[in-house]
Scaffold this motif. Structure first.
Motif, PDB file in Angstrom:
ATOM      1  N   GLU A 128       0.831  -1.211   0.000  1.00 57.49           N
ATOM      2  CA  GLU A 128       0.000   0.000   0.000  1.00 57.49           C
ATOM      3  C   GLU A 128       0.869   1.266   0.000  1.00 57.49           C
ATOM      4  N   VAL A 129       1.920   1.266   0.818  1.00 61.21           N
ATOM      5  CA  VAL A 129       2.851   2.400   0.859  1.00 61.21           C
ATOM      6  C   VAL A 129       3.484   2.592  -0.524  1.00 61.21           C
ATOM      7  N   MET A 130       3.980   1.493  -1.111  1.00 59.83           N
ATOM      8  CA  MET A 130       4.612   1.585  -2.435  1.00 59.83           C
ATOM      9  C   MET A 130       3.609   2.031  -3.492  1.00 59.83           C
ATOM     10  N   ALA A 131       2.361   1.575  -3.380  1.00 62.28           N
ATOM     11  CA  ALA A 131       1.334   1.961  -4.351  1.00 62.28           C
ATOM     12  C   ALA A 131       1.046   3.461  -4.271  1.00 62.28           C
ATOM     13  N   LYS A 132       0.953   3.999  -3.060  1.00 62.07           N
ATOM     14  CA  LYS A 132       0.700   5.446  -2.899  1.00 62.07           C
ATOM     15  C   LYS A 132       1.861   6.260  -3.458  1.00 62.07           C
ATOM     16  N   GLU A 133       3.085   5.860  -3.098  1.00 59.39           N
ATOM     17  CA  GLU A 133       4.255   6.563  -3.639  1.00 59.39           C
ATOM     18  C   GLU A 133       4.308   6.403  -5.150  1.00 59.39           C
ATOM     19  N   GLY A 134       3.962   5.205  -5.628  1.00 55.84           N
ATOM     20  CA  GLY A 134       3.974   4.918  -7.063  1.00 55.84           C
ATOM     21  C   GLY A 134       3.013   5.807  -7.835  1.00 55.84           C
ATOM     22  N   GLN A 135       1.836   6.048  -7.298  1.00 60.85           N
ATOM     23  CA  GLN A 135       0.871   6.922  -7.969  1.00 60.85           C
ATOM     24  C   GLN A 135       1.414   8.355  -8.068  1.00 60.85           C
ATOM     25  N   ARG A 136       2.083   8.800  -7.018  1.00 62.79           N
ATOM     26  CA  ARG A 136       2.698  10.139  -7.043  1.00 62.79           C
ATOM     27  C   ARG A 136       3.788  10.203  -8.123  1.00 62.79           C
ATOM     28  N   ILE A 137       4.578   9.144  -8.210  1.00 67.41           N
ATOM     29  CA  ILE A 137       5.640   9.080  -9.223  1.00 67.41           C
ATOM     30  C   ILE A 137       5.027   9.105 -10.618  1.00 67.41           C
ATOM     31  N   LEU A 138       4.056   8.234 -10.852  1.00 69.30           N
ATOM     32  CA  LEU A 138       3.439   8.134 -12.184  1.00 69.30           C
ATOM     33  C   LEU A 138       2.792   9.446 -12.595  1.00 69.30           C
ATOM     34  N   GLY A 139       2.315  10.213 -11.632  1.00 69.44           N
ATOM     35  CA  GLY A 139       1.728  11.516 -11.923  1.00 69.44           C
ATOM     36  C   GLY A 139       2.737  12.530 -12.450  1.00 69.44           C
ATOM     37  N   LYS A 140       4.017  12.243 -12.296  1.00 66.46           N
ATOM     38  CA  LYS A 140       5.093  13.145 -12.754  1.00 66.46           C
ATOM     39  C   LYS A 140       5.720  12.682 -14.068  1.00 66.46           C
ATOM     40  N   ILE A 141       5.205  11.585 -14.632  1.00 59.24           N
ATOM     41  CA  ILE A 141       5.777  11.028 -15.868  1.00 59.24           C
ATOM     42  C   ILE A 141       4.800  11.247 -17.021  1.00 59.24           C
ATOM     43  N   LYS A 142       5.314  11.811 -18.095  1.00 55.61           N
ATOM     44  CA  LYS A 142       4.498  12.013 -19.298  1.00 55.61           C
ATOM     45  C   LYS A 142       4.644  10.798 -20.218  1.00 55.61           C
ATOM     46  N   ARG A 201       5.486  10.427 -23.287  1.00 53.78           N
ATOM     47  CA  ARG A 201       6.618  10.353 -24.224  1.00 53.78           C
ATOM     48  C   ARG A 201       7.962  10.084 -23.542  1.00 53.78           C
ATOM     49  N   GLU A 202       7.985  10.099 -22.228  1.00 54.86           N
ATOM     50  CA  GLU A 202       9.254   9.942 -21.509  1.00 54.86           C
ATOM     51  C   GLU A 202       9.733   8.488 -21.525  1.00 54.86           C
ATOM     52  N   TYR A 203      11.031   8.333 -21.754  1.00 53.36           N
ATOM     53  CA  TYR A 203      11.678   7.027 -21.617  1.00 53.36           C
ATOM     54  C   TYR A 203      12.058   6.913 -20.146  1.00 53.36           C
ATOM     55  N   VAL A 204      11.612   5.863 -19.476  1.00 53.11           N
ATOM     56  CA  VAL A 204      11.753   5.766 -18.026  1.00 53.11           C
ATOM     57  C   VAL A 204      12.687   4.625 -17.622  1.00 53.11           C
ATOM     58  N   TYR A 205      13.680   4.988 -16.835  1.00 55.04           N
ATOM     59  CA  TYR A 205      14.546   4.019 -16.167  1.00 55.04           C
ATOM     60  C   TYR A 205      14.096   3.918 -14.714  1.00 55.04           C
ATOM     61  N   ALA A 206      13.807   2.722 -14.249  1.00 56.41           N
ATOM     62  CA  ALA A 206      13.538   2.500 -12.830  1.00 56.41           C
ATOM     63  C   ALA A 206      14.817   1.972 -12.201  1.00 56.41           C
ATOM     64  N   LEU A 227      11.029   1.432   0.667  1.00 61.97           N
ATOM     65  CA  LEU A 227      10.519   0.085   0.385  1.00 61.97           C
ATOM     66  C   LEU A 227      10.680  -0.315  -1.081  1.00 61.97           C
ATOM     67  N   GLY A 228      11.107   0.623  -1.912  1.00 66.29           N
ATOM     68  CA  GLY A 228      11.287   0.320  -3.329  1.00 66.29           C
ATOM     69  C   GLY A 228      10.181   0.908  -4.180  1.00 66.29           C
ATOM     70  N   LEU A 229      10.014   0.354  -5.379  1.00 70.47           N
ATOM     71  CA  LEU A 229       9.050   0.874  -6.351  1.00 70.47           C
ATOM     72  C   LEU A 229       7.867  -0.071  -6.507  1.00 70.47           C
ATOM     73  N   SER A 230       6.716   0.508  -6.749  1.00 71.06           N
ATOM     74  CA  SER A 230       5.497  -0.288  -6.938  1.00 71.06           C
ATOM     75  C   SER A 230       5.549  -1.042  -8.262  1.00 71.06           C
ATOM     76  N   LYS A 231       4.698  -2.073  -8.362  1.00 72.42           N
ATOM     77  CA  LYS A 231       4.599  -2.836  -9.611  1.00 72.42           C
ATOM     78  C   LYS A 231       4.197  -1.918 -10.760  1.00 72.42           C
ATOM     79  N   ASP A 232       3.310  -0.960 -10.498  1.00 72.36           N
ATOM     80  CA  ASP A 232       2.854  -0.044 -11.552  1.00 72.36           C
ATOM     81  C   ASP A 232       4.005   0.784 -12.121  1.00 72.36           C
ATOM     82  N   VAL A 233       4.883   1.259 -11.242  1.00 75.79           N
ATOM     83  CA  VAL A 233       6.030   2.041 -11.710  1.00 75.79           C
ATOM     84  C   VAL A 233       6.980   1.138 -12.498  1.00 75.79           C
ATOM     85  N   MET A 234       7.202  -0.066 -12.002  1.00 76.51           N
ATOM     86  CA  MET A 234       8.085  -0.998 -12.708  1.00 76.51           C
ATOM     87  C   MET A 234       7.517  -1.327 -14.090  1.00 76.51           C
ATOM     88  N   GLN A 235       6.197  -1.488 -14.175  1.00 79.39           N
ATOM     89  CA  GLN A 235       5.578  -1.781 -15.472  1.00 79.39           C
ATOM     90  C   GLN A 235       5.665  -0.589 -16.411  1.00 79.39           C
TER      91      GLN A 235
END
Length: 159
Positions: free
Chosen positions: A54-68, A70-75, A111-119
Motif C-alpha cells: 500500500e505504501v509503495m502503491a501510494k508513492e507509485g501513484q505520485r511518481i506516475l503523476g510526474k511522468i508524461k 513520451r518519456e523514456y523511463v529508467y527505474a 521500500l522500493g518501487l510499486s509494480k505499476d512504476v516498474m511496469q
C-alpha cells in the motif's frame, strides 16, 4: 534533451544537495536537468506485506503523476540490469539518436518501487546489490549521467 530524476522524499543533507547542484550545473551544457521530489509515505518498521504494498502503491501513484507518456523511463532497482559507465553512455546516446529526448530516472522510497512504476518503466537499471540511501543514490546517479555525457563527448573526465 530533458533529463529528470524523480525521487521519493526530500533531500535533507546539505552535502548531498551541494554535490547534486554541482552536477546539475555541469549538465546544463548538455541538457535540461531537473530533480522532482514526491512525498514519501510513513513506513514504520513493522509493516505487513499488504501494508508495504500500500505504501509503495501510494508513492507509485505520485511518481506516475510526474511522468508524461513520451518519456523514456529508467527505474532504479536492485533486480535491474547492471551496466558499465561506457555501456550506459552508449545506451543514452542511442536513445537520443532514436528520438527519445525526454529521459526520466525513478528512485523509489525506502521500500522500493510499486509494480505499476516498474511496469511503466522502459528499462530497469541497477547499481549493484548494495542498498544505498535514496539521497546518496540521487548524487551517484547525477554523477553517472554527467559521466555518460563526458564519455560520449570523448572527454578525459572518465579516466
Amino acid at each position: 534533451m530533458n533529463i529528470k530524476i524523480i525521487g521519493v522524499g526530500k533531500l535533507k543533507e546539505k552535502y548531498f544537495k551541494a554535490g547534486i547542484a554541482e552536477y546539475a550545473k555541469r549538465l546544463g551544457r548538455f541538457c535540461k536537468f531537473e530533480i522532482v521530489e514526491v512525498p514519501d509515505e510513513k513506513a514504520p518498521e513493522s509493516l505487513s506485506q499488504a501494508e508495504m504494498d500500500e505504501v509503495m502503491a501510494k508513492e507509485g501513484q505520485r511518481i506516475l503523476g510526474k511522468i508524461k507518456d513520451r518519456e523514456y523511463v529508467y527505474a532504479l532497482a536492485i533486480e535491474g540490469k547492471e551496466r558499465s559507465s561506457e555501456a550506459f553512455a552508449a545506451e543514452m546516446q542511442q536513445l537520443t539518436t532514436y528520438g527519445h529526448s525526454d529521459i526520466t530516472f525513478v528512485i523509489g522510497g525506502s521500500l522500493g518501487l510499486s509494480k505499476d512504476v516498474m511496469q511503466r518503466s522502459n528499462s530497469q537499471i541497477s547499481f549493484g546489490k548494495f542498498t544505498l540511501p535514496h539521497q546518496l543514490m540521487r548524487l551517484v546517479l547525477s554523477e553517472q549521467i554527467y559521466r555518460a555525457f563526458m564519455i560520449n563527448e570523448g572527454s578525459p573526465y572518465h579516466k
